[in-house]
Scaffold this active site. Sequence first.
Site, mmCIF file in Angstrom:
data_model
loop_
_atom_site.group_PDB
_atom_site.id
_atom_site.type_symbol
_atom_site.label_atom_id
_atom_site.label_comp_id
_atom_site.label_asym_id
_atom_site.label_seq_id
_atom_site.Cartn_x
_atom_site.Cartn_y
_atom_site.Cartn_z
ATOM 1 N N HIS A 19 0.808 -1.061 0.019
ATOM 2 C CA HIS A 19 0.093 -0.104 0.021
ATOM 3 C C HIS A 19 0.865 1.179 0.021
ATOM 4 O O HIS A 19 2.220 1.359 -0.041
ATOM 5 C CB HIS A 19 -1.011 0.025 1.417
ATOM 6 C CG HIS A 19 -0.402 -0.120 2.595
ATOM 7 N ND1 HIS A 19 0.510 0.899 3.028
ATOM 8 C CD2 HIS A 19 -0.582 -1.087 3.471
ATOM 9 C CE1 HIS A 19 0.884 0.342 4.287
ATOM 10 N NE2 HIS A 19 0.253 -0.677 4.484
ATOM 11 N N HIS A 22 4.035 1.643 2.481
ATOM 12 C CA HIS A 22 5.249 0.794 2.023
ATOM 13 C C HIS A 22 5.731 1.552 0.760
ATOM 14 O O HIS A 22 6.839 1.598 0.886
ATOM 15 C CB HIS A 22 4.879 -0.501 1.403
ATOM 16 C CG HIS A 22 4.354 -1.424 2.213
ATOM 17 N ND1 HIS A 22 2.990 -1.939 2.022
ATOM 18 C CD2 HIS A 22 4.562 -1.819 3.566
ATOM 19 C CE1 HIS A 22 2.620 -2.590 3.130
ATOM 20 N NE2 HIS A 22 3.616 -2.622 4.112
ATOM 21 N N CYS A 127 2.653 -10.632 20.539
ATOM 22 C CA CYS A 127 1.659 -10.327 19.375
ATOM 23 C C CYS A 127 2.227 -10.781 18.251
ATOM 24 O O CYS A 127 3.133 -10.480 17.592
ATOM 25 C CB CYS A 127 1.774 -8.771 19.634
ATOM 26 S SG CYS A 127 0.683 -8.109 18.121
ATOM 27 N N CYS A 130 2.730 -7.741 15.559
ATOM 28 C CA CYS A 130 4.080 -7.348 15.664
ATOM 29 C C CYS A 130 4.908 -8.297 15.494
ATOM 30 O O CYS A 130 6.527 -7.817 15.506
ATOM 31 C CB CYS A 130 4.349 -6.622 17.008
ATOM 32 S SG CYS A 130 3.296 -5.253 17.426
ATOM 33 N N CYS A 145 -2.775 -5.999 22.549
ATOM 34 C CA CYS A 145 -1.433 -5.461 22.138
ATOM 35 C C CYS A 145 -1.843 -3.908 21.882
ATOM 36 O O CYS A 145 -2.577 -3.328 21.344
ATOM 37 C CB CYS A 145 -1.049 -5.969 20.693
ATOM 38 S SG CYS A 145 0.150 -5.047 19.807
ATOM 39 N N HIS A 148 -1.877 -3.219 17.711
ATOM 40 C CA HIS A 148 -2.810 -3.978 17.122
ATOM 41 C C HIS A 148 -4.099 -4.051 17.613
ATOM 42 O O HIS A 148 -5.127 -4.509 17.031
ATOM 43 C CB HIS A 148 -2.415 -5.375 16.577
ATOM 44 C CG HIS A 148 -1.174 -5.324 15.708
ATOM 45 N ND1 HIS A 148 0.205 -5.126 15.937
ATOM 46 C CD2 HIS A 148 -1.303 -5.155 14.398
ATOM 47 C CE1 HIS A 148 0.930 -5.266 15.147
ATOM 48 N NE2 HIS A 148 0.004 -5.114 13.841
ATOM 49 N N LYS A 302 -6.475 6.077 9.890
ATOM 50 C CA LYS A 302 -5.471 5.140 9.521
ATOM 51 C C LYS A 302 -6.084 4.151 8.602
ATOM 52 O O LYS A 302 -7.072 3.812 8.537
ATOM 53 C CB LYS A 302 -5.551 4.489 10.931
ATOM 54 C CG LYS A 302 -4.448 3.441 11.070
ATOM 55 C CD LYS A 302 -4.261 2.947 12.563
ATOM 56 C CE LYS A 302 -3.476 1.839 12.847
ATOM 57 N NZ LYS A 302 -2.687 0.982 12.194
ATOM 58 N N LYS A 305 -8.288 -2.128 5.652
ATOM 59 C CA LYS A 305 -9.225 -2.645 4.755
ATOM 60 C C LYS A 305 -10.650 -2.459 5.121
ATOM 61 O O LYS A 305 -11.485 -1.908 4.392
ATOM 62 C CB LYS A 305 -9.135 -4.234 4.521
ATOM 63 C CG LYS A 305 -7.820 -4.318 3.625
ATOM 64 C CD LYS A 305 -7.966 -5.365 3.036
ATOM 65 C CE LYS A 305 -6.750 -5.352 1.696
ATOM 66 N NZ LYS A 305 -5.948 -6.540 1.926
#
Length: 661
Positions: A19, A22, A127, A130, A145, A148, A302, A305
């Site tokens: 995405h 990256h 986690c 992570c 976590c 997440h 943020k 999906k």
Amino acid sequence: MARPYYVTTPIYYVNDRPHIGHAYSTVAADVVSRYQAIRGKPSYFLTGLDEHGLKIERRAKEEALAPQDFVDRMAAPFREAWEELDCQHHGFIRTTSAQHKENVQALWKRMEERGDIYLDDYEDWYCVGCESFKTEKELLEGNLCPIHKKPVERIKERSYFFRLSNYTQPLLDYYEEHPDFVQPDSRFNEVKSFVREGLRDLSISRTSFRWGIPVPGDPEHVIYVWLDALTNYISALGGPAEEGEEPLFDEFWRNAGTITHIVGKDILRFHAIYWPAFLLSAGVRLPTHVWAHGWLTVNGEKMSKSLGNFLPPGPLVEAFGADVLRYYFMREVGFGQDGDFSHRNLINRYNGELANGLGNLMNRIVASILKKSLDGQVPSIDLGALDDSDRALISKAQSSVEEAAKHYEALAFHRALDTIWELVSAANKYVDSTEPWMLAKQDDKTRLRQVCYTVLETLRWVSIMLFPVMPQKCNELRAQLGMPPLLPTEQVDLWPSAWGGLRPGAQTKPSTPLFPRFDEAQERSILERLGVERPAEDDKKANAMTESEPSKDDFIEFDDFMKLDLRVGLVKTAERVEKSKKLLKLGIDAGESAPRQILAGISEHYAPEDLVGKRVVIVANLKPRKLMGLESQGMVLAASDDDRLSVLVVERDVEPGSRAK
Ligand code: ME8
């Protein structure tokens, strides 16, 4: 001798498709690599994929695929994305490659020989998102976590440990000796305070799943995925290895002038603490910089999906082209800061800066005046006969070149682009004031040639300065100037230095505009194609008519605010305007080649001498207007109540011309 430069991105997990987050890191690394290459440095840019670990094993299972088949399938979209974005990596490492596996095991053995690895029992929280252990202190209520927001898992198994605790002091010493090891500084401070609290030994193997690299001599265990992943930076070069064994490792690691890891702030701890500790233990040199950039949100949220705002780069490249997207990434957000990706901001920047700024400069001279009046040829000029305005633009170009280089070196891409755009707008102003279309009407074309050459040479400089960010567009620009593409060559510094490199007599080749402006209809169709809603103007008006309560329409968009060009101005001169009770005439340094004249209605509140030397805030893009027969080129901000007025003054000595926002 320019020493080698090595730049890396994180290696991305292949559990999902790439995405724009990256893409942001990868474009940044490509810009660094291209910049260093045009400065004549041997440059190596590495990216790749993180293919092991529990997270990937589970995803493969969900897809009913063997893990290796799954990662093979997922690797292709990453390669394609970087190709589409014109990111020219020299290496693409996959952690399932045989070379990588061997080198991870080699690093393990070195750490073991050093006495830093031991076997013990482990029990703690983990986690999977992570791929990281969590202390109780870090967890949110309900054992979630903190990153997440999902439940962590309790892990109890036999595990190999790395004596990270032995490296608390060596790391602190290293940080002390290398004050720019982690950038930005604020992040470095976070790292240092974490380490100062003392480090715990780190569990570096797992037995409860299989998808990883076996521990040498104990294949029941697989190596912890972060130890595996971090090693990519040297394994891709063939390291760790003895001197002379692996030429790439010698050139770009052992003897590199600079090694820069670009990472997101989410994974700084792994890079600034674990990785250097592993290297210290294995007796391998440490990187020069770990650069932690900020987090991109999409239209304020943020990316995820479920929110439907997960943006793969492909459709954006298709809509705008690779260079425009690269420009937007590097321009919009200060590297190191968090920032927002907004389709509308992208379009505004495209129209405002690329189409109206650089594109317009190009069209005015190359496609218009030069073609019509000078047969499209680069004119010859007498460099000794320059006038003040020519010299001012040349000196602006010279200072921009130095500034932009400084900013590229410091990975302050947005600043480098700011600097380049100041030059572009100075060149546009130069065209406004020299009026070459009038000069073209004169019989003697000497002055016209002078002006055209000055702009063309400025454009040539821009084509080099902007190249790291927009390589294709810069080569198109150069082709239109009648110049060959820029070909980085080791040990040859191509950065602009001497004025006058553009060869007189060269035939320019005006072609399709570099950045054709999007009109309303095109904008709408692009946004629709990308699935971005665009409130119809009519709907807005209808709302405004029916709603009496303050509505969202009473707010302005951030883009509207950004249309205001607020800048810091240093008052150099101030005097009363004859026959006016209110006006002061101010000469304000706004970081431009000459001070601006601004008239302010404040003389009942300020004596002229009180203002000289103050840093005020000006609206720099207000249309000039005449007051009492004098032109005012902007406005000074002030606040007033019933009887007092105060000019807004900047508290610290920031540079004149700095943007206020
Ligand atoms: O962490 N904004 O991989 P990953 C900016 N495999 N950058 C973003 C971003 C966003 N919203 N989202 C992702 C891993 N990134 C490990 C790395 S390295 C030895 C192992 C970028 O696929 C940013 O660079 O989760 C971040 O650090 C990285 O992608 C995380 O990628």
